[in-house]
Write an enzyme that holds these catalytic residues in place. Structure first.
Site, PDB file in Angstrom:
ATOM      1  N   SER A   1     -76.714-114.078  20.482  1.00 38.20           N
ATOM      2  CA  SER A   1     -77.318-114.563  19.241  1.00 38.20           C
ATOM      3  C   SER A   1     -76.271-114.694  18.135  1.00 38.20           C
ATOM      4  O   SER A   1     -75.668-113.704  17.706  1.00 38.20           O
ATOM      5  CB  SER A   1     -78.430-113.616  18.783  1.00 38.20           C
ATOM      6  OG  SER A   1     -78.839-114.014  17.490  1.00 38.20           O
TER       7      SER A   1
ATOM      8  N   HIS B   1     -77.594-118.678  21.425  1.00 37.91           N
ATOM      9  CA  HIS B   1     -78.907-118.452  20.814  1.00 37.91           C
ATOM     10  C   HIS B   1     -78.754-118.592  19.300  1.00 37.91           C
ATOM     11  O   HIS B   1     -77.897-117.962  18.676  1.00 37.91           O
ATOM     12  CB  HIS B   1     -79.430-117.059  21.170  1.00 37.91           C
ATOM     13  CG  HIS B   1     -80.843-116.825  20.737  1.00 37.91           C
ATOM     14  ND1 HIS B   1     -81.934-117.319  21.432  1.00 37.91           N
ATOM     15  CD2 HIS B   1     -81.341-116.162  19.671  1.00 37.91           C
ATOM     16  CE1 HIS B   1     -83.045-116.963  20.812  1.00 37.91           C
ATOM     17  NE2 HIS B   1     -82.717-116.260  19.724  1.00 37.91           N
TER      18      HIS B   1
ATOM     19  N   ASP C   1     -80.812-118.567  15.671  1.00 38.41           N
ATOM     20  CA  ASP C   1     -82.046-118.116  15.024  1.00 38.41           C
ATOM     21  C   ASP C   1     -82.221-118.767  13.661  1.00 38.41           C
ATOM     22  O   ASP C   1     -81.433-118.512  12.749  1.00 38.41           O
ATOM     23  CB  ASP C   1     -81.991-116.594  14.836  1.00 38.41           C
ATOM     24  CG  ASP C   1     -82.083-115.859  16.162  1.00 38.41           C
ATOM     25  OD1 ASP C   1     -83.109-116.006  16.839  1.00 38.41           O
ATOM     26  OD2 ASP C   1     -81.115-115.156  16.518  1.00 38.41           O
TER      27      ASP C   1
ATOM     28  N   MET D   1     -84.565-119.012  10.396  1.00 34.95           N
ATOM     29  CA  MET D   1     -85.637-118.274   9.684  1.00 34.95           C
ATOM     30  C   MET D   1     -85.861-118.886   8.315  1.00 34.95           C
ATOM     31  O   MET D   1     -84.887-119.197   7.614  1.00 34.95           O
ATOM     32  CB  MET D   1     -85.203-116.813   9.498  1.00 34.95           C
ATOM     33  CG  MET D   1     -84.816-116.117  10.779  1.00 34.95           C
ATOM     34  SD  MET D   1     -84.204-114.459  10.424  1.00 34.95           S
ATOM     35  CE  MET D   1     -83.774-113.929  12.088  1.00 34.95           C
TER      36      MET D   1
ATOM     37  N   HIS E   1     -84.093-120.960  18.398  1.00 35.19           N
ATOM     38  CA  HIS E   1     -85.340-120.191  18.228  1.00 35.19           C
ATOM     39  C   HIS E   1     -85.760-120.338  16.774  1.00 35.19           C
ATOM     40  O   HIS E   1     -85.099-119.807  15.884  1.00 35.19           O
ATOM     41  CB  HIS E   1     -85.020-118.732  18.605  1.00 35.19           C
ATOM     42  CG  HIS E   1     -86.091-117.743  18.290  1.00 35.19           C
ATOM     43  ND1 HIS E   1     -85.820-116.386  18.158  1.00 35.19           N
ATOM     44  CD2 HIS E   1     -87.431-117.876  18.103  1.00 35.19           C
ATOM     45  CE1 HIS E   1     -86.942-115.742  17.902  1.00 35.19           C
ATOM     46  NE2 HIS E   1     -87.937-116.619  17.853  1.00 35.19           N
TER      47      HIS E   1
ATOM     48  N   MET F   1     -88.089-119.626  13.720  1.00 31.97           N
ATOM     49  CA  MET F   1     -89.079-118.726  13.131  1.00 31.97           C
ATOM     50  C   MET F   1     -89.471-119.331  11.795  1.00 31.97           C
ATOM     51  O   MET F   1     -89.067-118.842  10.726  1.00 31.97           O
ATOM     52  CB  MET F   1     -88.446-117.326  12.972  1.00 31.97           C
ATOM     53  CG  MET F   1     -88.228-116.628  14.299  1.00 31.97           C
ATOM     54  SD  MET F   1     -86.934-115.364  14.242  1.00 31.97           S
ATOM     55  CE  MET F   1     -85.524-116.368  14.693  1.00 31.97           C
TER      56      MET F   1
ATOM     57  N   MET G   1     -90.686-111.676  22.454  1.00 36.32           N
ATOM     58  CA  MET G   1     -90.000-110.937  21.387  1.00 36.32           C
ATOM     59  C   MET G   1     -90.165-109.431  21.644  1.00 36.32           C
ATOM     60  O   MET G   1     -91.283-108.932  21.744  1.00 36.32           O
ATOM     61  CB  MET G   1     -90.587-111.280  20.014  1.00 36.32           C
ATOM     62  CG  MET G   1     -90.290-112.690  19.519  1.00 36.32           C
ATOM     63  SD  MET G   1     -88.531-113.113  19.495  1.00 36.32           S
ATOM     64  CE  MET G   1     -87.868-111.898  18.349  1.00 36.32           C
TER      65      MET G   1
ATOM     66  N   GLY H   1     -87.088-111.541  12.684  1.00 29.43           N
ATOM     67  CA  GLY H   1     -86.630-111.569  11.303  1.00 29.43           C
ATOM     68  C   GLY H   1     -85.252-110.956  11.092  1.00 29.43           C
ATOM     69  O   GLY H   1     -84.551-111.348  10.169  1.00 29.43           O
ATOM     70  N   PHE H   2     -84.877-110.024  11.950  1.00 22.11           N
ATOM     71  CA  PHE H   2     -83.611-109.322  11.732  1.00 22.11           C
ATOM     72  C   PHE H   2     -82.961-108.968  13.065  1.00 22.11           C
ATOM     73  O   PHE H   2     -83.661-108.693  14.039  1.00 22.11           O
ATOM     74  CB  PHE H   2     -83.850-108.015  10.944  1.00 22.11           C
ATOM     75  CG  PHE H   2     -84.528-108.258   9.622  1.00 22.11           C
ATOM     76  CD1 PHE H   2     -83.774-108.554   8.479  1.00 22.11           C
ATOM     77  CD2 PHE H   2     -85.907-108.231   9.523  1.00 22.11           C
ATOM     78  CE1 PHE H   2     -84.402-108.798   7.266  1.00 22.11           C
ATOM     79  CE2 PHE H   2     -86.548-108.485   8.307  1.00 22.11           C
ATOM     80  CZ  PHE H   2     -85.787-108.770   7.178  1.00 22.11           C
ATOM     81  N   GLY H   3     -81.627-108.958  13.041  1.00 23.76           N
ATOM     82  CA  GLY H   3     -80.890-108.422  14.185  1.00 23.76           C
ATOM     83  C   GLY H   3     -80.817-106.908  14.074  1.00 23.76           C
ATOM     84  O   GLY H   3     -81.150-106.343  13.030  1.00 23.76           O
ATOM     85  N   GLY H   4     -80.427-106.266  15.156  1.00 25.24           N
ATOM     86  CA  GLY H   4     -80.155-104.827  15.129  1.00 25.24           C
ATOM     87  C   GLY H   4     -81.364-103.919  15.079  1.00 25.24           C
ATOM     88  O   GLY H   4     -81.251-102.756  14.714  1.00 25.24           O
TER      89      GLY H   4
ATOM     90  N   ASP I   1     -85.855-111.306  23.697  1.00 22.31           N
ATOM     91  CA  ASP I   1     -85.055-111.320  22.472  1.00 22.31           C
ATOM     92  C   ASP I   1     -85.383-110.119  21.595  1.00 22.31           C
ATOM     93  O   ASP I   1     -86.527-109.955  21.163  1.00 22.31           O
ATOM     94  CB  ASP I   1     -85.389-112.630  21.734  1.00 22.31           C
ATOM     95  CG  ASP I   1     -84.544-112.870  20.495  1.00 22.31           C
ATOM     96  OD1 ASP I   1     -83.625-112.094  20.225  1.00 22.31           O
ATOM     97  OD2 ASP I   1     -84.837-113.878  19.804  1.00 22.31           O
ATOM     98  N   GLY I   2     -84.360-109.300  21.318  1.00 24.38           N
ATOM     99  CA  GLY I   2     -84.520-108.194  20.372  1.00 24.38           C
ATOM    100  C   GLY I   2     -84.209-106.847  20.988  1.00 24.38           C
ATOM    101  O   GLY I   2     -84.853-106.444  21.955  1.00 24.38           O
ATOM    102  N   GLY I   3     -83.184-106.194  20.470  1.00 21.21           N
ATOM    103  CA  GLY I   3     -82.855-104.848  20.943  1.00 21.21           C
ATOM    104  C   GLY I   3     -82.351-104.811  22.377  1.00 21.21           C
ATOM    105  O   GLY I   3     -82.450-103.780  23.042  1.00 21.21           O
TER     106      GLY I   3
ATOM    107  N   GLY J   1     -77.654-109.960  20.282  1.00 19.11           N
ATOM    108  CA  GLY J   1     -76.893-110.214  19.061  1.00 19.11           C
ATOM    109  C   GLY J   1     -75.965-109.072  18.747  1.00 19.11           C
ATOM    110  O   GLY J   1     -74.764-109.107  19.026  1.00 19.11           O
ATOM    111  N   SER J   2     -76.533-107.997  18.182  1.00 18.76           N
ATOM    112  CA  SER J   2     -75.682-106.886  17.743  1.00 18.76           C
ATOM    113  C   SER J   2     -74.973-106.211  18.917  1.00 18.76           C
ATOM    114  O   SER J   2     -73.849-105.732  18.764  1.00 18.76           O
ATOM    115  CB  SER J   2     -76.491-105.875  16.931  1.00 18.76           C
ATOM    116  OG  SER J   2     -77.669-105.553  17.606  1.00 18.76           O
TER     117      SER J   2
HETATM  118  C1  DX5 Z   1     -84.556-111.618  15.638  1.00 13.75           C
HETATM  119  C2  DX5 Z   1     -83.830-112.715  16.359  1.00 13.75           C
HETATM  120  C3  DX5 Z   1     -82.880-112.249  17.378  1.00 13.75           C
HETATM  121  C4  DX5 Z   1     -81.763-111.376  16.886  1.00 13.75           C
HETATM  122  C5  DX5 Z   1     -81.560-110.356  17.965  1.00 13.75           C
HETATM  123  O1  DX5 Z   1     -85.604-112.155  14.934  1.00 13.75           O
HETATM  124  O2  DX5 Z   1     -84.746-113.583  17.008  1.00 13.75           O
HETATM  125  O3  DX5 Z   1     -82.371-113.320  18.170  1.00 13.75           O
HETATM  126  O4  DX5 Z   1     -80.561-112.031  16.629  1.00 13.75           O
HETATM  127  O5  DX5 Z   1     -80.686-109.403  17.517  1.00 13.75           O
HETATM  128  P1  DX5 Z   1     -80.398-108.062  18.313  1.00 13.75           P
HETATM  129  O6  DX5 Z   1     -79.908-108.460  19.688  1.00 13.75           O
HETATM  130  O7  DX5 Z   1     -79.361-107.410  17.466  1.00 13.75           O
HETATM  131  O8  DX5 Z   1     -81.681-107.299  18.373  1.00 13.75           O
HETATM  132 ZN    ZN Z   2     -83.944-115.123  18.439  1.00 15.83          ZN
END
Ligand code: DX5
Ligand code: ZN
Length: 222
Positions: A8, A33, A35, A37, A66, A68, A137, A142-145, A175-177, A197-198
């Site tokens: 991401s 990927h 994102d 928003m 993706h 949002m 999801m 909305g946020f990474g990490g 996607d996510g964590g 992502g992170s």
């Molecule tokens: C969150 C995004 C993700 C985000 C994932 O809304 O859709 O794609 O970048 O980040 P990590 O991998 O850090 O959870």
């Molecule tokens: Zn995403």
């Protein structure tokens, strides 16, 4: 099939975007990927078309976008024009999902649908044959990490059985964590593609981290 890895770009260094795109080009990652928003559908604003075009200029792999955002139908052509290969809209943002999916495909993009953590998989049963991808999801968008929501594993299993039953060709992306531990559980449950992502950009060797995710595949786990 080995696991599809889609790093991401939300977690990349925006001051060095070309460098990070090239790292992904030279890694074993499969997709980018991206994102988007809008600050309305999700409580955050990321970036829009100029950044996607800039990534496209250097990327040698497909853009997995993706979105949002509210009213995705208003922007489908612009997403195509800035270089999107796979466009994933949120189930919760589409009043006429079938129409939206057909419009995405008629523009020559692959079509995906994302499900928020509270949205049940079986709501897709009448449209699963039309989809190229379903994005589960495993955090609230909305946020990474953020922290992985374990129920995503059950949703992947349910979705896998829906896809097998209907003989749909849809890929399952999560996607996510995602890290190596949650990634392993997801692949074991039936995930085809992992977004990270992170975990990738926060690691000391992003390219090696991508390789480790890539090596997670279900046959290896049996
Ligand atoms: C969150 C995004 C993700 C985000 C994932 O809304 O859709 O794609 O970048 O980040 P990590 O991998 O850090 O959870
Ligand atoms: Zn995403």
């Amino acid at each position: 099939m080995s696991t599809i890895v889609s790093p991401s770009m939300l977690s990349c260094d925006f001051a060095n975007i070309q460098r990070d795109v090239e790292m992904i080009n030279n890694s074993q990652a499969d997709w980018f990927h991206i994102d988007v928003m809008d600050g309305v559908f999700v409580p955050n604003i990321s970036f829009g078309f100029p950044i996607i075009s800039a990534i496209k200029k250097h990327a040698t792999k497909p853009l997995d976008v993706h979105i949002m955002i509210e009213n995705p139908d208003d922007y489908l052509t612009e997403f195509k024009n800035c270089g999107t290969d796979i466009l994933t809209v949120h189930y919760e943002a589409c009043r006429h999902l079938h129409r939206t999916i057909q419009a995405i495909k008629s523009l020559g993009m692959k079509a995906g649908v994302a499900l928020n953590p509270h949205t049940p998989v079986d709501l897709l049963k009448d449209i699963i044959d039309d989809l190229d991808l379903v994005l589960i999801m495993s955090v609230n968008p909305g946020f990474g990490g953020q922290k992985f929501i374990p129920n995503a594993i059950n949703k992947v299993k349910e979705l896998k059985s829906l896809i097998t039953k209907s003989k749909s060709k849809a890929l399952i992306e999560v996607d996510g964590g995602v890290n190596i531990d949650t990634g392993r559980l997801l692949v074991e449950a039936g995930a085809d593609a992992l977004v990270a992502g992170s975990f990738v950009f926060g690691s000391s060797n992003p390219s090696k981290t991508i390789e480790e995710l890539k090596q997670l595949n279900s046959t290896e786990l049996i």
